[in-house]
Design a protein around this motif. Structure first.
Motif, PDB file in Angstrom:
ATOM      1  N   VAL A   1      -8.013   7.735  -5.824  1.00  0.00           N
ATOM      2  CA  VAL A   1      -8.869   7.548  -4.667  1.00  0.00           C
ATOM      3  C   VAL A   1      -8.001   7.543  -3.409  1.00  0.00           C
ATOM      4  N   GLN A   2      -8.524   8.134  -2.344  1.00  0.00           N
ATOM      5  CA  GLN A   2      -7.836   8.124  -1.054  1.00  0.00           C
ATOM      6  C   GLN A   2      -8.626   7.269  -0.085  1.00  0.00           C
ATOM      7  N   LEU A   3      -7.898   6.520   0.727  1.00  0.00           N
ATOM      8  CA  LEU A   3      -8.534   5.571   1.633  1.00  0.00           C
ATOM      9  C   LEU A   3      -8.098   5.837   3.067  1.00  0.00           C
ATOM     10  N   GLN A   4      -9.005   5.586   3.992  1.00  0.00           N
ATOM     11  CA  GLN A   4      -8.681   5.710   5.406  1.00  0.00           C
ATOM     12  C   GLN A   4      -9.355   4.586   6.162  1.00  0.00           C
ATOM     13  N   ALA A   5      -8.525   3.749   6.764  1.00  0.00           N
ATOM     14  CA  ALA A   5      -9.036   2.658   7.579  1.00  0.00           C
ATOM     15  C   ALA A   5      -9.156   3.101   9.027  1.00  0.00           C
TER      16      ALA A   5
ATOM     17  N   ALA B   1      -2.670  -7.630  14.278  1.00  0.00           N
ATOM     18  CA  ALA B   1      -1.960  -7.175  13.086  1.00  0.00           C
ATOM     19  C   ALA B   1      -2.390  -5.750  12.781  1.00  0.00           C
ATOM     20  N   VAL B   2      -1.684  -5.147  11.850  1.00  0.00           N
ATOM     21  CA  VAL B   2      -2.143  -3.893  11.264  1.00  0.00           C
ATOM     22  C   VAL B   2      -3.000  -4.241  10.053  1.00  0.00           C
ATOM     23  N   TYR B   3      -4.179  -3.695  10.018  1.00  0.00           N
ATOM     24  CA  TYR B   3      -5.135  -3.973   8.943  1.00  0.00           C
ATOM     25  C   TYR B   3      -5.173  -2.793   7.981  1.00  0.00           C
TER      26      TYR B   3
ATOM     27  N   TRP C   1      -3.424   2.469  -1.430  1.00  0.00           N
ATOM     28  CA  TRP C   1      -3.453   1.929  -0.075  1.00  0.00           C
ATOM     29  C   TRP C   1      -3.771   3.037   0.911  1.00  0.00           C
ATOM     30  N   GLY C   2      -4.509   2.659   1.941  1.00  0.00           N
ATOM     31  CA  GLY C   2      -4.725   3.572   3.038  1.00  0.00           C
ATOM     32  C   GLY C   2      -3.770   3.262   4.168  1.00  0.00           C
ATOM     33  N   GLU C   3      -3.703   4.142   5.123  1.00  0.00           N
ATOM     34  CA  GLU C   3      -2.921   3.861   6.328  1.00  0.00           C
ATOM     35  C   GLU C   3      -3.635   2.783   7.121  1.00  0.00           C
ATOM     36  N   GLY C   4      -2.876   1.956   7.757  1.00  0.00           N
ATOM     37  CA  GLY C   4      -3.464   0.848   8.479  1.00  0.00           C
ATOM     38  C   GLY C   4      -4.038   1.236   9.828  1.00  0.00           C
ATOM     39  N   THR C   5      -4.796   0.304  10.357  1.00  0.00           N
ATOM     40  CA  THR C   5      -5.335   0.457  11.700  1.00  0.00           C
ATOM     41  C   THR C   5      -4.958  -0.782  12.501  1.00  0.00           C
ATOM     42  N   LEU C   6      -4.454  -0.581  13.705  1.00  0.00           N
ATOM     43  CA  LEU C   6      -3.927  -1.682  14.501  1.00  0.00           C
ATOM     44  C   LEU C   6      -5.040  -2.384  15.259  1.00  0.00           C
TER      45      LEU C   6
END
Length: 124
Positions: free
Chosen positions: A1-5, A90-92, A114-119
């Motif tokens: 699975v791929q995730l994107q926040a 934080a980075v979420y 894990w997806g890339e975080g969003t600040l």
């Protein structure tokens, strides 16, 4: 699975923000969790939701201002943050783990994807 926040940004203290985690693949096979990491601090678990959306779990001190929800028709998990505080800066990240039954956990080392975080930045 791929995730994107997504959904991060600048919010004033006391304000609200809704983060989204969109996934692809066999989305409904995974429990989804939100974590955050502030500069110089360890990653901490915020909340998780089971693959069927029936059960949620919140980290210590996270219950009350954070609400997690899930819409499997949109392959999306949301994290609503209310009454934002500067220490929420934080980075979420969102993360996925194969869901066993209707449960989830907040063990970062146990997450498979894990997806890339969003600040998120909260100004005082």
């Amino acid at each position: 699975v791929q995730l994107q926040a997504s959904g991060g940004g600048l919010v004033q203290a006391g304000g609200s923000l809704r983060l989204s985690c969109v996934g692809s693949g066999t989305w409904d096979a995974y429990a989804i969790a939100w974590f955050r990491q502030a500069p110089g601090k360890e990653r901490e678990g915020i909340s998780c939701v089971s693959k069927d959306g029936r059960n949620t779990l919140y980290g210590d001190s996270m219950r009350g201002r954070f609400i997690i929800s899930r819409d499997n028709s949109k392959n999306t998990v949301y994290l609503q943050m209310d009454e934002a505080k500067p220490e929420d800066t934080a980075v979420y990240f969102c993360a996925a783990d194969l869901g066993f039954g209707s449960s989830c956990h907040l063990k970062s080392k146990g997450m498979g994807f894990w997806g890339e975080g969003t600040l998120v930045t909260v100004s005082s």
